[in-house]
Design an enzyme around this catalytic site. Structure first.
Site, PDB file in Angstrom:
ATOM      1  N   HIS A 188      -7.799  -4.991  -1.754  1.00  9.67           N
ATOM      2  CA  HIS A 188      -6.584  -4.355  -1.254  1.00  9.67           C
ATOM      3  C   HIS A 188      -6.017  -5.071  -0.031  1.00  9.67           C
ATOM      4  O   HIS A 188      -4.814  -5.266   0.056  1.00  9.67           O
ATOM      5  CB  HIS A 188      -6.867  -2.887  -0.932  1.00  9.67           C
ATOM      6  CG  HIS A 188      -5.648  -2.086  -0.666  1.00  9.67           C
ATOM      7  ND1 HIS A 188      -4.739  -1.761  -1.662  1.00  9.67           N
ATOM      8  CD2 HIS A 188      -5.180  -1.524   0.472  1.00  9.67           C
ATOM      9  CE1 HIS A 188      -3.761  -1.038  -1.139  1.00  9.67           C
ATOM     10  NE2 HIS A 188      -4.003  -0.874   0.141  1.00  9.67           N
ATOM     11  N   SER A 218       0.842  -1.180   0.000  1.00 11.90           N
ATOM     12  CA  SER A 218       0.000   0.000   0.000  1.00 11.90           C
ATOM     13  C   SER A 218       0.889   1.247   0.000  1.00 11.90           C
ATOM     14  O   SER A 218       1.644   1.454  -0.945  1.00 11.90           O
ATOM     15  CB  SER A 218      -0.983  -0.034   1.159  1.00 11.90           C
ATOM     16  OG  SER A 218      -1.999   0.926   0.987  1.00 11.90           O
ATOM     17  N   ASP A 227      -8.912  -4.686  -6.390  1.00 17.19           N
ATOM     18  CA  ASP A 227      -8.512  -3.707  -5.380  1.00 17.19           C
ATOM     19  C   ASP A 227      -9.342  -2.438  -5.547  1.00 17.19           C
ATOM     20  O   ASP A 227      -9.379  -1.853  -6.626  1.00 17.19           O
ATOM     21  CB  ASP A 227      -7.023  -3.392  -5.554  1.00 17.19           C
ATOM     22  CG  ASP A 227      -6.436  -2.607  -4.403  1.00 17.19           C
ATOM     23  OD1 ASP A 227      -7.174  -1.826  -3.763  1.00 17.19           O
ATOM     24  OD2 ASP A 227      -5.225  -2.750  -4.162  1.00 17.19           O
TER      25      ASP A 227
END
Length: 166
Positions: A142, A34, A110
Site C-alpha cells: 500500500h 488511499s 497491497d
C-alpha cells in the site's frame, strides 16, 4: 464505511477552483491515494460533469469488501444495516453515473486495500465504456516501498492528467 460526507468537501474545492479567474472551469481534475483515491472515485462516479478526469491510487471502491481488512469478522449478511450503509458509502454504488476517464494505480501485494478493489473497478468501468487506464506494480504494498514506484506513479499521473486536460 459509515458515509462519505467528505465528498462534499471535494465538491466545494471544485466549486472554489471553478470560481477563480486563473482556472479553466472545464479542466478540473481530481487525484488522490488511499482515502484520497476513495474520494477520487466518488468524485468521478458522482460528479463526472465537474471532474474531467482523475487518478485513483489504491483507493477503496467497495466498503463491504474493504472493511474486512480492519474488521476481519465482518460479514455483510450478518449486518444488513451496516452493509447497506457501506454500500451507500462505496463508489461502486454510483458507477452507472461515471463518465470521466480514470487512471487506476495499485500494487498487487497491497495489504491495506485489496488489489481486487481496483481490478473489479477496471472491469466494471470497461463494461460501461468508460476510459480507464491501469498501472499495476507487482509485489508492491500500500505505501509503495520502492522510490522508483513513487516516481513512476507521479510520472504516470502527470502524463495522464496532461493528456486529458489539454
Amino acid at each position: 464505511a459509515t458515509g462519505n460526507s467528505e465528498f462534499r468537501d471535494v465538491l466545494a474545492a471544485a466549486d472554489y477552483l471553478k470560481s477563480r479567474a486563473d482556472v479553466d472551469p472545464e479542466k478540473v481534475a481530481v487525484w488522490g491515494g488511499s482515502y484520497g483515491g476513495y474520494l477520487t472515485a466518488h468524485a468521478l462516479a458522482q460528479a463526472s460533469d465537474t471532474f474531467v478526469a482523475g487518478v485513483d491510487i489504491h483507493g477503496v471502491h467497495d466498503w463491504n469488501d474493504g472493511i474486512q481488512i480492519f474488521v476481519p469478522h465482518f460479514d455483510r449478511h450478518d449486518s444488513p444495516i451496516d452493509s447497506a450503509i457501506a454500500d451507500r458509502s462505496s463508489p461502486f454504488n454510483y458507477i452507472d453515473e461515471w463518465k470521466s476517464p480514470v487512471l487506476l494505480i495499485h500494487g498487487d501485494d497491497d495489504r491495506n486495500v485489496h488489489f481486487s478493489q481496483s481490478s473489479r473497478l477496471v472491469r466494471k468501468l470497461r463494461e460501461r465504456d468508460v476510459h480507464v487506464e491501469n498501472l499495476v506494480f507487482p509485489d508492491e504494498v500500500h505505501g509503495f516501498l520502492l522510490h522508483k514506484t513513487w516516481l513512476d506513479t507521479y510520472d504516470a499521473t502527470a502524463n495522464f492528467l496532461i493528456r486529458h486536460l489539454e
